[in-house]
Design a protein around this motif. Structure first.
Motif, PDB file in Angstrom:
ATOM      1  N   ASN A 140       0.811  -1.219   0.000  1.00 57.21           N
ATOM      2  CA  ASN A 140       0.000   0.000   0.000  1.00 57.21           C
ATOM      3  C   ASN A 140       0.844   1.269   0.000  1.00 57.21           C
ATOM      4  N   LEU A 141       2.139   1.142  -0.267  1.00 59.09           N
ATOM      5  CA  LEU A 141       3.029   2.297  -0.248  1.00 59.09           C
ATOM      6  C   LEU A 141       2.568   3.391  -1.218  1.00 59.09           C
ATOM      7  N   LYS A 142       2.254   3.004  -2.443  1.00 57.14           N
ATOM      8  CA  LYS A 142       1.859   3.996  -3.444  1.00 57.14           C
ATOM      9  C   LYS A 142       0.574   4.710  -3.042  1.00 57.14           C
ATOM     10  N   LYS A 143      -0.349   3.972  -2.446  1.00 54.05           N
ATOM     11  CA  LYS A 143      -1.611   4.581  -2.014  1.00 54.05           C
ATOM     12  C   LYS A 143      -1.351   5.660  -0.964  1.00 54.05           C
ATOM     13  N   ILE A 144      -0.417   5.392  -0.073  1.00 58.81           N
ATOM     14  CA  ILE A 144      -0.080   6.373   0.972  1.00 58.81           C
ATOM     15  C   ILE A 144       0.677   7.547   0.374  1.00 58.81           C
ATOM     16  N   LEU A 145       1.656   7.271  -0.486  1.00 59.47           N
ATOM     17  CA  LEU A 145       2.445   8.338  -1.093  1.00 59.47           C
ATOM     18  C   LEU A 145       1.591   9.224  -1.998  1.00 59.47           C
ATOM     19  N   ASN A 146       0.621   8.627  -2.672  1.00 63.07           N
ATOM     20  CA  ASN A 146      -0.245   9.392  -3.577  1.00 63.07           C
ATOM     21  C   ASN A 146      -1.194  10.344  -2.854  1.00 63.07           C
ATOM     22  N   ILE A 154       6.789   7.674   8.151  1.00 60.07           N
ATOM     23  CA  ILE A 154       7.721   6.581   8.393  1.00 60.07           C
ATOM     24  C   ILE A 154       6.984   5.283   8.098  1.00 60.07           C
ATOM     25  N   HIS A 155       7.562   4.448   7.243  1.00 57.08           N
ATOM     26  CA  HIS A 155       6.890   3.242   6.785  1.00 57.08           C
ATOM     27  C   HIS A 155       7.493   2.010   7.467  1.00 57.08           C
ATOM     28  N   ARG A 156       6.659   1.266   8.166  1.00 60.38           N
ATOM     29  CA  ARG A 156       7.116   0.023   8.801  1.00 60.38           C
ATOM     30  C   ARG A 156       6.748  -1.148   7.896  1.00 60.38           C
ATOM     31  N   VAL A 157       7.763  -1.856   7.414  1.00 57.75           N
ATOM     32  CA  VAL A 157       7.549  -2.888   6.387  1.00 57.75           C
ATOM     33  C   VAL A 157       8.361  -4.139   6.729  1.00 57.75           C
ATOM     34  N   LEU A 158       8.097  -5.216   5.976  1.00 54.34           N
ATOM     35  CA  LEU A 158       8.848  -6.449   6.151  1.00 54.34           C
ATOM     36  C   LEU A 158      10.310  -6.259   5.736  1.00 54.34           C
ATOM     37  N   PRO A 159      11.236  -6.929   6.412  1.00 50.01           N
ATOM     38  CA  PRO A 159      12.669  -6.779   6.092  1.00 50.01           C
ATOM     39  C   PRO A 159      13.110  -7.734   4.993  1.00 50.01           C
ATOM     40  N   SER A 160      12.515  -7.603   3.820  1.00 51.23           N
ATOM     41  CA  SER A 160      12.920  -8.449   2.695  1.00 51.23           C
ATOM     42  C   SER A 160      13.537  -7.581   1.611  1.00 51.23           C
ATOM     43  N   LEU A 161      14.391  -8.182   0.785  1.00 45.81           N
ATOM     44  CA  LEU A 161      15.058  -7.442  -0.287  1.00 45.81           C
ATOM     45  C   LEU A 161      14.034  -6.864  -1.253  1.00 45.81           C
ATOM     46  N   LYS A 162      13.007  -7.648  -1.579  1.00 51.35           N
ATOM     47  CA  LYS A 162      11.963  -7.204  -2.500  1.00 51.35           C
ATOM     48  C   LYS A 162      11.265  -5.952  -1.970  1.00 51.35           C
ATOM     49  N   CYS A 167      10.520   0.122  -1.657  1.00 51.46           N
ATOM     50  CA  CYS A 167      10.598   1.385  -0.908  1.00 51.46           C
ATOM     51  C   CYS A 167      11.511   2.386  -1.609  1.00 51.46           C
ATOM     52  N   PHE A 168      12.673   1.928  -2.013  1.00 52.90           N
ATOM     53  CA  PHE A 168      13.643   2.834  -2.622  1.00 52.90           C
ATOM     54  C   PHE A 168      13.209   3.272  -4.013  1.00 52.90           C
ATOM     55  N   LYS A 169      12.569   2.380  -4.767  1.00 54.38           N
ATOM     56  CA  LYS A 169      12.046   2.749  -6.085  1.00 54.38           C
ATOM     57  C   LYS A 169      10.946   3.794  -5.961  1.00 54.38           C
ATOM     58  N   ALA A 170      10.232   3.754  -4.840  1.00 56.34           N
ATOM     59  CA  ALA A 170       9.165   4.726  -4.602  1.00 56.34           C
ATOM     60  C   ALA A 170       9.713   6.067  -4.125  1.00 56.34           C
ATOM     61  N   GLY A 171      11.032   6.139  -3.932  1.00 58.65           N
ATOM     62  CA  GLY A 171      11.657   7.391  -3.518  1.00 58.65           C
ATOM     63  C   GLY A 171      11.628   7.641  -2.027  1.00 58.65           C
ATOM     64  N   ILE A 172      11.402   6.594  -1.242  1.00 59.10           N
ATOM     65  CA  ILE A 172      11.362   6.749   0.215  1.00 59.10           C
ATOM     66  C   ILE A 172      12.787   6.768   0.759  1.00 59.10           C
ATOM     67  N   ASP A 173      13.087   7.763   1.575  1.00 62.85           N
ATOM     68  CA  ASP A 173      14.415   7.871   2.169  1.00 62.85           C
ATOM     69  C   ASP A 173      14.650   6.745   3.169  1.00 62.85           C
ATOM     70  N   ILE A 174      15.879   6.299   3.284  1.00 64.52           N
ATOM     71  CA  ILE A 174      16.204   5.175   4.153  1.00 64.52           C
ATOM     72  C   ILE A 174      15.860   5.463   5.621  1.00 64.52           C
ATOM     73  N   GLU A 175      15.961   6.738   6.012  1.00 62.27           N
ATOM     74  CA  GLU A 175      15.649   7.080   7.403  1.00 62.27           C
ATOM     75  C   GLU A 175      14.148   7.055   7.682  1.00 62.27           C
ATOM     76  N   ASP A 176      13.361   6.874   6.629  1.00 63.27           N
ATOM     77  CA  ASP A 176      11.907   6.799   6.801  1.00 63.27           C
ATOM     78  C   ASP A 176      11.392   5.370   6.632  1.00 63.27           C
ATOM     79  N   VAL A 177      12.301   4.388   6.779  1.00 61.55           N
ATOM     80  CA  VAL A 177      11.916   2.979   6.671  1.00 61.55           C
ATOM     81  C   VAL A 177      12.288   2.252   7.955  1.00 61.55           C
ATOM     82  N   ILE A 178      11.324   1.525   8.518  1.00 60.49           N
ATOM     83  CA  ILE A 178      11.580   0.605   9.625  1.00 60.49           C
ATOM     84  C   ILE A 178      11.332  -0.792   9.071  1.00 60.49           C
ATOM     85  N   ALA A 179      12.374  -1.599   8.968  1.00 68.13           N
ATOM     86  CA  ALA A 179      12.246  -2.946   8.419  1.00 68.13           C
ATOM     87  C   ALA A 179      12.232  -3.956   9.556  1.00 68.13           C
TER      88      ALA A 179
END
Length: 254
Positions: A140-146, A154-162, A167-179
């Motif tokens: 739901n990242l795009k829905k929130i960003l849109n 700050i987005h709390r998400v699963l800690p997977s490579l995918k 997150c990074f393709k969506a332009g989210i800064d690393i400091e705004d990710v909790i994996a």
């Protein structure tokens, strides 16, 4: 054969209870990881890729499934609709396992905001200042960003490579990710809220097993807004909210 569509942690308990009298089971999960969680249980076949309507119908026919238990996530609406239609087409019994909602217990909380769609969030939060902790999941990242909110999110998400790549393709800064893998305890929810000085926490009503209660308790105790994206209402002919009840029904009807 019994068919299971699993997408919740309760799926393991359902399989375990079924294994007390049978292993004549077909299991479908949406991911390889979901399949790995079931390795110690007994079943005849395992599918670990998403199935569309045609895929579910083919699985039912190829495996001679005569009863299908849908224990997919409460927000996996397309999966549920396809499973119901596939059972209708194949003329077999459809049974729904549904996690009980917990949001109703917090109806009186003055900072509780319930919305039908993600698009409704903007009007509710456009005048709310402060950081937002988003726990609705990477899908739901795009829905929130849109929403184009001016708040830091700050987005709390699963800690997977995918998920990290998403997150990074969506332009989210690393400091705004909790994996981190959930569900998250009440204490850790409080810690995240304090650490990021969040004034809002967004969530889905994923039930007790999905950690919704711990999020709501933390929001109430810290006095911040709790935004819940409500579940869609679906009418089921056979629905159970308890693993033992659904397995008893299956045993009596196979």
């Amino acid at each position: 054969m019994i068919g299971l569509i699993l997408g919740t942690s309760e799926g393991k308990k359902i399989v375990s209870l079924l294994n007390e009298f049978t292993d004549d089971i077909f299991i479908s999960t949406a991911t390889h990881y979901g399949g790995q969680l079931l390795e110690k249980y007994k079943y005849k076949k395992l599918n670990t890729r998403p199935l569309d309507l045609e895929g579910i119908i083919k699985v039912i026919e190829d495996n001679e499934i005569n009863i299908l238990v849908d224990a997919s996530h409460p927000y996996a609406l397309e999966v549920t609709e396809n499973a119901m239609e596939a059972c209708r087409v194949c003329n077999i019994e459809y049974i729904r396992y549904e996690r009980p909602s917990v949001s109703s217990k917090y109806k009186e909380y003055e900072k509780l905001i319930e919305v039908e769609e993600y698009e409704d969030i903007y009007e509710k939060l456009k005048n709310v200042e402060g950081n937002i902790l988003n726990t609705t999941g990477s899908r739901n990242l795009k829905k929130i960003l849109n929403l184009n909110l001016t708040n830091r999110i700050i987005h709390r998400v699963l800690p997977s490579l995918k998920v990290m790549n998403e997150c990074f393709k969506a332009g989210i800064d690393i400091e705004d990710v909790i994996a981190i893998k959930g569900p998250i305890s009440y204490e850790l929810n409080c810690s995240f809220i304090r650490e990021y000085n969040a004034k809002v926490i967004m969530m889905k009503d994923s039930g007790v097993q999905g950690g919704t209660e711990e999020k709501l308790k933390a929001a109430v105790d810290l006095g911040i807004y709790a935004v819940i994206i409500k579940r869609k209402t679906i009418k089921y002919d056979n629905v159970f909210c308890n693993e033992e009840d659904i397995v008893f029904h299956v045993k009596e009807n196979i």
